[in-house]
Design an enzyme around this catalytic site. Structure first.
Site, PDB file in Angstrom:
ATOM      1  N   GLU A   1      14.146   2.878   2.851  1.00 43.99           N
ATOM      2  CA  GLU A   1      14.775   2.931   4.175  1.00 43.99           C
ATOM      3  C   GLU A   1      14.675   1.592   4.883  1.00 43.99           C
ATOM      4  O   GLU A   1      13.670   1.308   5.548  1.00 43.99           O
ATOM      5  CB  GLU A   1      14.119   4.010   5.051  1.00 43.99           C
ATOM      6  CG  GLU A   1      14.495   5.427   4.672  1.00 43.99           C
ATOM      7  CD  GLU A   1      13.896   6.474   5.621  1.00 43.99           C
ATOM      8  OE1 GLU A   1      13.065   6.119   6.485  1.00 43.99           O
ATOM      9  OE2 GLU A   1      14.272   7.657   5.485  1.00 43.99           O
TER      10      GLU A   1
ATOM     11  N   GLU B   1      16.483  11.660   0.017  1.00 42.62           N
ATOM     12  CA  GLU B   1      15.447  12.225   0.893  1.00 42.62           C
ATOM     13  C   GLU B   1      16.118  12.938   2.066  1.00 42.62           C
ATOM     14  O   GLU B   1      17.026  12.388   2.681  1.00 42.62           O
ATOM     15  CB  GLU B   1      14.565  11.070   1.408  1.00 42.62           C
ATOM     16  CG  GLU B   1      13.472  11.505   2.353  1.00 42.62           C
ATOM     17  CD  GLU B   1      12.673  10.314   2.920  1.00 42.62           C
ATOM     18  OE1 GLU B   1      12.350   9.365   2.166  1.00 42.62           O
ATOM     19  OE2 GLU B   1      12.384  10.346   4.133  1.00 42.62           O
TER      20      GLU B   1
END
Ligand SMILES: *[C@@H]1O[C@H](CO)[C@@H](O)[C@H](O)[C@H]1NC(C)=O
Ligand SMILES: *[C@@H]1O[C@H](CO)[C@@H](O)[C@H](O)[C@H]1NC(C)=O
Ligand SMILES: *[C@@H]1O[C@H](CO)[C@@H](O)[C@H](O)[C@H]1NC(C)=O
Length: 325
Positions: free
Chosen positions: A163, A251
């Site tokens: 991320e 995710e």
């Protein structure tokens, strides 16, 4: 006449089944083999669309107890997964990661990857970092080592940067990914590589505006937490798909973006419907027994108890039902 009616019924039944979603535990590597990306879809070695559904492990430095065969067995058999994601910590404030103790990271990673191979499921090797662009040399070293070790193994999927946060796609992230892709491709020409997008892997629109070219089997990361991210993010992602960007949800959570309660079942169902409609693949955050809403396991669940029904949380139960659907 009856026979004809039965046939018509059969045809109708087939024609309303518009997604590939099914019990992921049965959709194994020995069934589908080498994956590749065709348009926005993952296809198997026969060119059929395939969907991966499963679980992400928690940061390895904080939940090492699930980085082993016992836990992966549970994730496949009882959490009905055909994919598991190994979230390899790169650096943490106090507890280290690959940069400090690369041997520990690799040992845990190999335990998970080897278990996934034995259990006949796909495995995502995730560089679990928010600042990977700050230490590209470690990414290059890590992905060189693992792509050499597992070159040609069809189970493997690489995720180059979990991320990113505020980094620019055009100036920082795209060049970072291209460097890591080249390092992987020197050893492993085929396996899918998933690349992180800006804003905690939500801004797939920025990648769509300037995609990586001259490479094959590249996908883009979308992350969502149902309590926080809603129709506006599905709209952004739908536009990106329409622009030809293949998306992999490496995710997602059923709860808020900070992993806290409550479970937003209604919004999770909207997300799952959207994912299945587009045949997208997804992994739930997380195989963890931390006391927070996102955890799939209750406190003190052992590796051997992973995904056993009595050890699932509210979120875990919904996710397993979805993996099985
Ligand atoms: C990465 O670069 C830093 C800073 O130059 C250096 O200290 C470190 O040893 C390098 N690590 C690797 C794996 O190349
Ligand atoms: C999903 O896959 C099924 C089965 O291959 C296909 O019929 C359907 O068109 C796909 N949906 C999309 C949006 O591509
Ligand atoms: C988990 O184990 C710890 C340490 O043994 C204990 O203090 C705690 O009460 C346990 N939690 C639950 C929910 O069983």
């Amino acid at each position: 006449m009856k026979f004809v009616l039965a046939l018509v019924g059969l045809v109708l039944t087939c024609s309303v089944d518009i997604s590939v979603s099914k019990d992921a535990a049965l959709e194994t590597v020995s069934k589908h083999g080498q994956l590749s990306v065709q348009g926005v879809d993952i296809v198997d070695e026969n060119g059929e669309k395939v969907q991966l559904k499963g679980m992400s492990l928690f940061w390895d430095v904080w939940m090492p107890q699930y980085y082993n065969k016992e836990a992966i067995d549970g994730i496949h058999d009882l959490c009905h997964s055909n994919v598991v994601r190994a979230a390899m910590s790169v650096e943490t404030e106090y507890d280290g990661g690959y940069i400090e103790t690369p041997e520990d990271t690799l040992e845990r990673l190999y335990a998970v990857v080897d278990a996934a191979i034995e259990d006949d499921i796909y495995v995502i090797i995730d560089w679990h970092d928010h600042e990977a662009d700050q230490h590209l040399n470690y990414s290059l070293e890590f992905f060189d080592i693992v792509s050499k070790k597992y070159s040609g193994v069809p189970n493997i999927i690489y995720e180059t940067f979990n991320e990113p946060t505020g980094q620019s796609w055009n100036n920082i992230l795209k060049p970072y990914h291209e460097a890591v892709i080249n390092a992987i491709r020197a050893n492993d020409p085929d396996n899918i590589i998933v690349v992180g997008t800006p804003t905690w892997s939500q801004s797939v629109d920025q990648a769509a505006a300037n995609p990586i070219t001259g490479q094959k089997n590249i996908m883009y990361t979308l992350h969502f937490y149902a309590g926080t991210h809603k129709q506006w993010l599905r709209d952004t992602a739908t536009n990106a798909l329409n622009n030809g960007i293949p998306i992999f949800v490496t995710e997602y959570g059923t709860v808020n973006a900070d992993a806290t309660d409550p479970v937003d079942e209604a919004e999770s169902r909207l997300w799952w419907d959207w994912l299945d409609e587009h045949n997208l693949s997804y992994a739930n955050w997380a195989i963890s027994d931390k006391l927070e809403g996102a955890s799939a396991l209750v406190a003190n669940t052992t590796a051997a108890e992973t995904c056993q029904e009595e050890f699932l949380t509210e979120s875990g139960r919904l996710v397993v039902a979805q993996n099985k659907a």
